[in-house]
Write a protein that holds these residues in place. Structure first.
Motif, short mmCIF file in Angstrom:
data_model
loop_
_atom_site.label_atom_id
_atom_site.label_comp_id
_atom_site.label_asym_id
_atom_site.label_seq_id
_atom_site.Cartn_x
_atom_site.Cartn_y
_atom_site.Cartn_z
N CYS A 13 0.83 -0.36 0.06
CA CYS A 13 -0.13 -0.08 -0.09
C CYS A 13 1.01 0.99 0.23
CB CYS A 13 -1.16 0.21 1.30
SG CYS A 13 -1.42 -1.64 2.04
N PHE A 18 -3.34 7.16 -4.14
CA PHE A 18 -4.95 6.37 -4.09
C PHE A 18 -5.44 6.01 -5.56
CE2 PHE A 18 -9.34 7.00 -3.91
CZ PHE A 18 -9.69 6.92 -2.45
N ASN A 21 -4.24 2.13 -5.77
CA ASN A 21 -4.74 0.98 -4.37
C ASN A 21 -5.83 0.62 -4.31
OD1 ASN A 21 -1.97 1.72 -3.27
ND2 ASN A 21 -2.33 3.48 -2.20
N MET A 45 -5.69 1.27 6.31
CA MET A 45 -4.77 2.13 5.29
C MET A 45 -4.50 1.97 4.43
SD MET A 45 -3.26 5.59 8.52
CE MET A 45 -3.97 5.53 10.33
N LEU A 47 -5.89 2.22 1.54
CA LEU A 47 -6.15 2.81 -0.23
C LEU A 47 -5.63 4.11 -0.15
CD1 LEU A 47 -9.52 2.33 0.55
CD2 LEU A 47 -8.68 1.58 -1.29
N THR A 48 -4.98 4.75 0.95
CA THR A 48 -4.26 6.29 1.27
C THR A 48 -2.77 5.43 1.50
OG1 THR A 48 -4.44 6.37 4.09
CG2 THR A 48 -5.58 7.38 1.75
N THR A 82 -12.77 -1.80 4.17
CA THR A 82 -11.00 -1.42 3.93
C THR A 82 -10.87 0.18 4.61
OG1 THR A 82 -10.16 -0.78 1.49
CG2 THR A 82 -12.22 -0.60 2.09
N LEU A 84 -8.43 3.56 5.25
CA LEU A 84 -7.64 4.75 4.39
C LEU A 84 -7.18 5.81 5.53
CD1 LEU A 84 -10.61 7.54 3.12
CD2 LEU A 84 -11.25 5.81 4.66
N GLU A 86 -8.28 9.84 6.78
CA GLU A 86 -10.36 9.95 6.33
C GLU A 86 -10.04 11.46 6.50
OE1 GLU A 86 -14.62 10.67 8.21
OE2 GLU A 86 -12.99 8.72 8.77
#
Length: 265
Positions: A13, A18, A21, A45, A47-48, A82, A84, A86
């Motif tokens: 990741c 973003f 991912n 996290m 996704l980020t 999932t 991230l 935020e």
């Protein structure tokens, strides 16, 4: 209770990637669906990426990208977990894990316990809520949360069947991370009679951190059911026999929570 199929996705990741991912996550959900899984669980996290001192990659909960995962959850009748960084409407930053389920609003868990490396940059969540899918009640904790036994007990007292614990836990070898998890995750499962399923990021994240790729499933009897090590993107699907919960919870000498003296604590 029925048998539940859970796919744990060890994932690389990188930060500030973003779109990349998200595309990988969409691909992995589709692959998990082909294995007829009920839950697909990604690392903290994912996704980020994880770089606590740099929150410039924080993402708002925007319907545009979230719709893709909503549609997948509906199409495959699957729960997608999932994570991230935020950026809330208030401007606060949270370590957040999202829950996508068919025909239900997107739910979220915000990390309650922040590590000393995260506390200067993130805000704490305050909700110890549970979620439900296909008759299974489940809670989510994120990485550092797992070191606080009372959080797992609070979820168990609310009748959690599974606690999912996505990690973004760098440093050390997979073997060292395995030994660490076996010390405390088995205790969380055994003491509270819940399944515990954990999964970590893997590899270098383009921000100076390297993650030992590992996933682990612990039964409500406290015994390690399975663990997997990977140095790159890898998913593993496990079948959880939910009848094991009833077997232990109806045993007078194996289910401890009913005899807990909460008034003394």
């Amino acid at each position: 209770m029925q048998k539940i199929r859970v796919t744990l996705v060890i994932q690389n990741c990188p930060v500030n990637r973003f779109a990349q991912n998200l595309a990988l996550t969409v691909k992995d959900v589709s692959a998990a669906a082909r294995q007829n899984c009920d839950f697909v669980v990604f690392p903290e996290m994912n996704l980020t990426g994880y770089a606590p001192a740099d929150v410039s990659n924080a993402v708002a909960l925007d319907s545009g990208w979230m719709d893709k995962l909503n549609r997948l959850a509906l199409k495959h009748d699957i729960a997608i977990l999932t994570g991230l960084v935020e950026k809330a409407g208030s401007g606060k930053i949270y370590a957040t894990h999202l829950v996508f389920r068919p025909d239900q609003p997107v739910a979220r868990y915000r990390k309650i316990h922040l590590s000393p490396f995260e506390a200067p940059y993130f805000s704490c969540g305050n909700d110890v809520g549970l979620f439900k899918f296909k008759g299974v009640h489940f809670g989510i904790q994120l990485c550092y949360d797992a070191h606080f036994p009372e959080l797992s007990t609070a979820m168990a007292l609310k009748k959690a069947d599974i606690i999912f614990i996505p990690h973004a836990s760098p440093r050390g070898t997979p073997g060292e991370k395995s030994a660490s998890w076996k010390r405390h995750l088995t205790a969380r499962a055994f003491d509270n009679t819940v399944f515990v399923a954990a999964v970590n990021q893997a590899g270098e994240n383009d921000a100076g951190l390297k993650f030992p790729g590992i996933s682990m499933l612990v039964g409500p009897d406290g015994f390690l059911a399975t663990e997997n090590i990977a140095y790159e993107n890898k998913m593993h699907t496990h079948v959880l026999d939910m009848s094991l919960l009833a077997h232990i919870r109806t045993h007078k000498m194996r289910y401890f929570l009913p005899n807990r003296r909460a008034n003394l604590i």
